[in-house]
Design a protein around this motif. Structure first.
Motif, PDB file in Angstrom:
ATOM      1  N   CYS A 146       0.809  -1.221   0.000  1.00 25.02           N
ATOM      2  CA  CYS A 146       0.000   0.000   0.000  1.00 25.02           C
ATOM      3  C   CYS A 146       0.838   1.265   0.000  1.00 25.02           C
ATOM      4  O   CYS A 146       0.324   2.344  -0.254  1.00 25.02           O
ATOM      5  CB  CYS A 146      -0.954   0.013   1.199  1.00 25.02           C
ATOM      6  N   GLY A 147       2.124   1.154   0.293  1.00 29.67           N
ATOM      7  CA  GLY A 147       2.976   2.344   0.308  1.00 29.67           C
ATOM      8  C   GLY A 147       3.386   2.719  -1.097  1.00 29.67           C
ATOM      9  O   GLY A 147       3.832   1.879  -1.872  1.00 29.67           O
ATOM     10  N   LYS A 148       3.177   3.977  -1.458  1.00 27.77           N
ATOM     11  CA  LYS A 148       3.622   4.451  -2.767  1.00 27.77           C
ATOM     12  C   LYS A 148       4.587   5.607  -2.530  1.00 27.77           C
ATOM     13  O   LYS A 148       4.194   6.651  -2.006  1.00 27.77           O
ATOM     14  CB  LYS A 148       2.450   4.901  -3.621  1.00 27.77           C
ATOM     15  N   VAL A 149       5.847   5.381  -2.873  1.00 29.15           N
ATOM     16  CA  VAL A 149       6.892   6.372  -2.636  1.00 29.15           C
ATOM     17  C   VAL A 149       7.574   6.673  -3.961  1.00 29.15           C
ATOM     18  O   VAL A 149       8.130   5.765  -4.588  1.00 29.15           O
ATOM     19  CB  VAL A 149       7.924   5.866  -1.596  1.00 29.15           C
ATOM     20  N   ASP A 150       7.521   7.919  -4.371  1.00 29.35           N
ATOM     21  CA  ASP A 150       8.138   8.351  -5.627  1.00 29.35           C
ATOM     22  C   ASP A 150       7.699   7.453  -6.782  1.00 29.35           C
ATOM     23  O   ASP A 150       8.497   7.063  -7.632  1.00 29.35           O
ATOM     24  CB  ASP A 150       9.666   8.392  -5.493  1.00 29.35           C
ATOM     25  N   GLY A 151       6.417   7.078  -6.772  1.00 30.26           N
ATOM     26  CA  GLY A 151       5.838   6.281  -7.849  1.00 30.26           C
ATOM     27  C   GLY A 151       6.054   4.786  -7.752  1.00 30.26           C
ATOM     28  O   GLY A 151       5.655   4.045  -8.646  1.00 30.26           O
ATOM     29  N   VAL A 152       6.675   4.298  -6.674  1.00 32.45           N
ATOM     30  CA  VAL A 152       6.971   2.871  -6.523  1.00 32.45           C
ATOM     31  C   VAL A 152       6.170   2.308  -5.345  1.00 32.45           C
ATOM     32  O   VAL A 152       6.178   2.886  -4.253  1.00 32.45           O
ATOM     33  CB  VAL A 152       8.486   2.639  -6.288  1.00 32.45           C
ATOM     34  N   GLN A 153       5.478   1.190  -5.568  1.00 35.80           N
ATOM     35  CA  GLN A 153       4.733   0.521  -4.493  1.00 35.80           C
ATOM     36  C   GLN A 153       5.725  -0.214  -3.600  1.00 35.80           C
ATOM     37  O   GLN A 153       6.519  -1.015  -4.089  1.00 35.80           O
ATOM     38  CB  GLN A 153       3.723  -0.472  -5.067  1.00 35.80           C
ATOM     39  N   VAL A 154       5.663   0.049  -2.304  1.00 33.05           N
ATOM     40  CA  VAL A 154       6.576  -0.581  -1.354  1.00 33.05           C
ATOM     41  C   VAL A 154       5.788  -1.400  -0.340  1.00 33.05           C
ATOM     42  O   VAL A 154       4.658  -1.057   0.005  1.00 33.05           O
ATOM     43  CB  VAL A 154       7.477   0.457  -0.639  1.00 33.05           C
ATOM     44  N   PRO A 155       6.382  -2.517   0.135  1.00 29.54           N
ATOM     45  CA  PRO A 155       5.678  -3.367   1.098  1.00 29.54           C
ATOM     46  C   PRO A 155       5.596  -2.713   2.471  1.00 29.54           C
ATOM     47  O   PRO A 155       6.568  -2.164   2.977  1.00 29.54           O
ATOM     48  CB  PRO A 155       6.523  -4.637   1.139  1.00 29.54           C
ATOM     49  N   ILE A 156       4.410  -2.808   3.065  1.00 24.48           N
ATOM     50  CA  ILE A 156       4.156  -2.277   4.399  1.00 24.48           C
ATOM     51  C   ILE A 156       3.603  -3.415   5.240  1.00 24.48           C
ATOM     52  O   ILE A 156       2.681  -4.103   4.788  1.00 24.48           O
ATOM     53  CB  ILE A 156       3.133  -1.118   4.349  1.00 24.48           C
ATOM     54  N   PRO A 157       4.126  -3.679   6.433  1.00 20.58           N
ATOM     55  CA  PRO A 157       5.213  -2.943   7.073  1.00 20.58           C
ATOM     56  C   PRO A 157       6.572  -3.381   6.537  1.00 20.58           C
ATOM     57  O   PRO A 157       6.706  -4.446   5.951  1.00 20.58           O
ATOM     58  CB  PRO A 157       5.054  -3.319   8.546  1.00 20.58           C
ATOM     59  N   HIS A 158       7.563  -2.553   6.782  1.00 27.31           N
ATOM     60  CA  HIS A 158       8.959  -2.900   6.529  1.00 27.31           C
ATOM     61  C   HIS A 158       9.815  -2.108   7.504  1.00 27.31           C
ATOM     62  O   HIS A 158       9.343  -1.173   8.135  1.00 27.31           O
ATOM     63  CB  HIS A 158       9.379  -2.629   5.079  1.00 27.31           C
TER      64      HIS A 158
END
Length: 137
Positions: free
Chosen positions: A59-71
Motif C-alpha cells: 500500500c505504500g507508494k513512494v516516488d511512484g513505486v509501491q513498497v511493502p508495508i510494514p517494513h
C-alpha cells in the motif's frame, strides 16, 4: 543518539542468524531457541520465532513505486549501501525493489533497495546523497 529496539517475527533461528550475521555482518547478542538479538547498525533487533505471519500489503507508494508495508531497515552511508548491494548480488539475494535513486535532483535524494530476509520480512536500505537531508521537506 538514542538506539531503537525492534522485535519482529522470524521462521527459525538458524536462517535468521544466517541472514543477519552471515550476510549483514550484524553482531549477535543474546539468544535462546525462541528468539535472537542482533546489533543492527547500532540498533537492537530481536527476532522471535513464530508460525503466524501477516500478509504483506504493498500500500505504500513512494516516488511512484509501491513498497511493502510494514517494513524496516536502516539509513546507511553511500559506501555501506554499495557494499551491501554487492553482498546481496554476490549471494544471489533477490531484490524486492532493485537498487535505485529516489527523488533524483531533489531535496532528499537517496539510493534505496528492498530485500526479504529469510523469513520473508521486507527490509529497506537507503543512503542519502546529503545526510543532512534525511528529515528535510
Amino acid at each position: 543518539m538514542n538506539i531503537f529496539h525492534y522485535a519482529f517475527k522470524v521462521k527459525d533461528i538458524a536462517s535468521t542468524r544466517k541472514f543477519y550475521v552471515d550476510l549483514l555482518s550484524c553482531k549477535e547478542g543474546r539468544a535462546t531457541e525462541n528468539w535472537i538479538d542482533f546489533d543492527f547498525y547500532g540498533h537492537q533487533l530481536s527476532g522471535h520465532v513464530s508460525e503466524h505471519f501477516p500478509k504483506l500489503d504493498y500500500c505504500g507508494k513512494v516516488d511512484g513505486v509501491q513498497v511493502p508495508i510494514p517494513h524496516f531497515g536502516c539509513v546507511l552511508t553511500i559506501s555501506q549501501f554499495e557494499t551491501l548491494q554487492q553482498t546481496f548480488e554476490s549471494n544471489n539475494i533477490e531484490f524486492v525493489i532493485k537498487p535505485q535513486t529516489r527523488y533524483a535532483g531533489q531535496v532528499g535524494e537517496q539510493r534505496t533497495m528492498f530485500v526479504f530476509d529469510f523469513s520473508g520480512n521486507p527490509l529497506e536500505f537507503k543512503a542519502f546523497s546529503n545526510e543532512n537531508e534525511v528529515f528535510a521537506k
